[in-house]
Design an enzyme around this catalytic site. Sequence first.
Site, PDB file in Angstrom:
ATOM      1  N   LYS A   1      -7.332  -6.999   0.853  1.00 33.35           N
ATOM      2  CA  LYS A   1      -5.912  -7.219   0.554  1.00 33.35           C
ATOM      3  C   LYS A   1      -5.666  -8.706   0.555  1.00 33.35           C
ATOM      4  O   LYS A   1      -6.307  -9.458   1.309  1.00 33.35           O
ATOM      5  CB  LYS A   1      -5.045  -6.565   1.632  1.00 33.35           C
ATOM      6  CG  LYS A   1      -3.607  -6.388   1.252  1.00 33.35           C
ATOM      7  CD  LYS A   1      -3.358  -5.046   0.573  1.00 33.35           C
ATOM      8  CE  LYS A   1      -1.907  -4.878   0.187  1.00 33.35           C
ATOM      9  NZ  LYS A   1      -1.632  -3.540  -0.334  1.00 33.35           N
TER      10      LYS A   1
ATOM     11  N   GLY B   1      14.516   4.912   0.306  1.00 29.98           N
ATOM     12  CA  GLY B   1      14.000   3.977  -0.704  1.00 29.98           C
ATOM     13  C   GLY B   1      13.754   4.672  -2.024  1.00 29.98           C
ATOM     14  O   GLY B   1      12.879   5.530  -2.116  1.00 29.98           O
ATOM     15  N   VAL B   2      14.553   4.346  -3.024  1.00 31.30           N
ATOM     16  CA  VAL B   2      14.379   4.984  -4.336  1.00 31.30           C
ATOM     17  C   VAL B   2      13.972   3.923  -5.369  1.00 31.30           C
ATOM     18  O   VAL B   2      14.573   3.780  -6.416  1.00 31.30           O
ATOM     19  CB  VAL B   2      15.624   5.787  -4.789  1.00 31.30           C
ATOM     20  CG1 VAL B   2      15.776   7.024  -3.932  1.00 31.30           C
ATOM     21  CG2 VAL B   2      16.894   4.937  -4.729  1.00 31.30           C
ATOM     22  N   GLY B   3      12.915   3.181  -5.023  1.00 34.36           N
ATOM     23  CA  GLY B   3      12.353   2.204  -5.954  1.00 34.36           C
ATOM     24  C   GLY B   3      11.364   2.874  -6.882  1.00 34.36           C
ATOM     25  O   GLY B   3      11.571   4.024  -7.310  1.00 34.36           O
TER      26      GLY B   3
ATOM     27  N   VAL C   1       8.331   4.135  -6.440  1.00 33.28           N
ATOM     28  CA  VAL C   1       7.752   5.404  -5.983  1.00 33.28           C
ATOM     29  C   VAL C   1       8.847   6.409  -5.612  1.00 33.28           C
ATOM     30  O   VAL C   1       8.852   7.546  -6.103  1.00 33.28           O
ATOM     31  CB  VAL C   1       6.828   5.185  -4.763  1.00 33.28           C
ATOM     32  CG1 VAL C   1       6.245   6.522  -4.306  1.00 33.28           C
ATOM     33  CG2 VAL C   1       5.712   4.209  -5.091  1.00 33.28           C
TER      34      VAL C   1
END
Length: 347
Positions: free
Chosen positions: A79, A180-182, A184
């Site tokens: 990462k 969270g509705v980004g 994904v």
Amino acid sequence: MAWDYPDFDDHEGVHLYHDPASGLNAVIAIHSTALGPAAGGIRFWHYAEPRAAIIDALRLSRGMSYKNAMAGLPFGGGKSVILADAAGTKTPAMLAAFGRAIDSFDGRYVAAEDVGISTGDVVAIAEQTKFVSGLPAAAGAVGGDPGPYTARGVHLGIRAAAARALGRTDMRGVHVAIQGVGSVGGALARLLAADGARLTLADFDGAKAKALAAELGATAVDKDAILTVEADILSPCALGAVLDAESIAALRVAIVAGSANNQLATDADGARIHARGILFAPDYVINAGGIINVALEYAGQASPAEVDTLIARIPERLEQVWAESAESGDPAAAVADRIARRLIGRG
Ligand code: NAD
């Protein structure tokens, strides 16, 4: 141990970069290449202090080793983290310098999008190195934004969890609260709405949650209320470390299954959620859909059908974890870590 970093897990390498010309400051951490080149995204984030960036790279790269191994991919875990300034300044020169840093690994590290890095940024980085994935795909080819693929895996994992914990063979009327509705969470909400699930949505951007709720016939709540909504399933699709002693004690769901990386604040929280009798889907197992797409794009010559086949196996891995957890009495999170470490030869 000589290194004052509790998250250091005999990483194969932790590399620190500073490019004076562009002002780039970055970390590339390689956790393991036992199963193949270390694959994992680039995070662009403002950290309060550099030590926090190194800790993030250590934790996230180990998580990628586990995720890639559990997804059956021929990749290890790595990462990278770019240390943004408080204003989030990101310049073409910085991305170019970072591309050169990736290239210096000669393929031992393969990068892709993560928080703060767009597909456009990855395209810019790809001008300096071929060791990046997550590039825009031609029609019918494998590639592009990993978010929708992650959502597909989470969706299948949620269905498996509902079957195991609620005895449900379909999702009609099953109540799912999504934090969270980004990229994904938004795609997941659409898939669940198509199943007939009942949805409660929240986002840091309240207007975004409200608009999606209106479109899908769902309910929107304030971001501070979503973790205590009474529902069948909580799906954290925003931030890490949302599950700690306080939030776990306040949960009113039977299942927690979402995409966010590192949902458990500490290992002890894996035991806490288990002790409450809540079925937990370890995040790096359920959220592997995106890396599966990225990895097959990088490997080349893969078809979208092969991506689907690997994503469809995510529930099998979850079942393995849950079955071993039920048998041993150990928390699902600990069981997943054990299986993953065995797979990378560190068991
Ligand atoms: P995103 O940035 O597109 O969406 C995240 C959403 O969460 C945003 O709409 C944001 O406003 C919202 N949010 C932030 N803080 C919040 C809070 N306190 N309460 C409610 N909402 C909040 O990111 P994404 O790509 O959808 O990823 C979501 C999570 O899943 C992240 O933790 C990410 O690391 C993880 N993940 C993503 C992928 C992928 O393929 N994109 C793969 C694996 C894991």
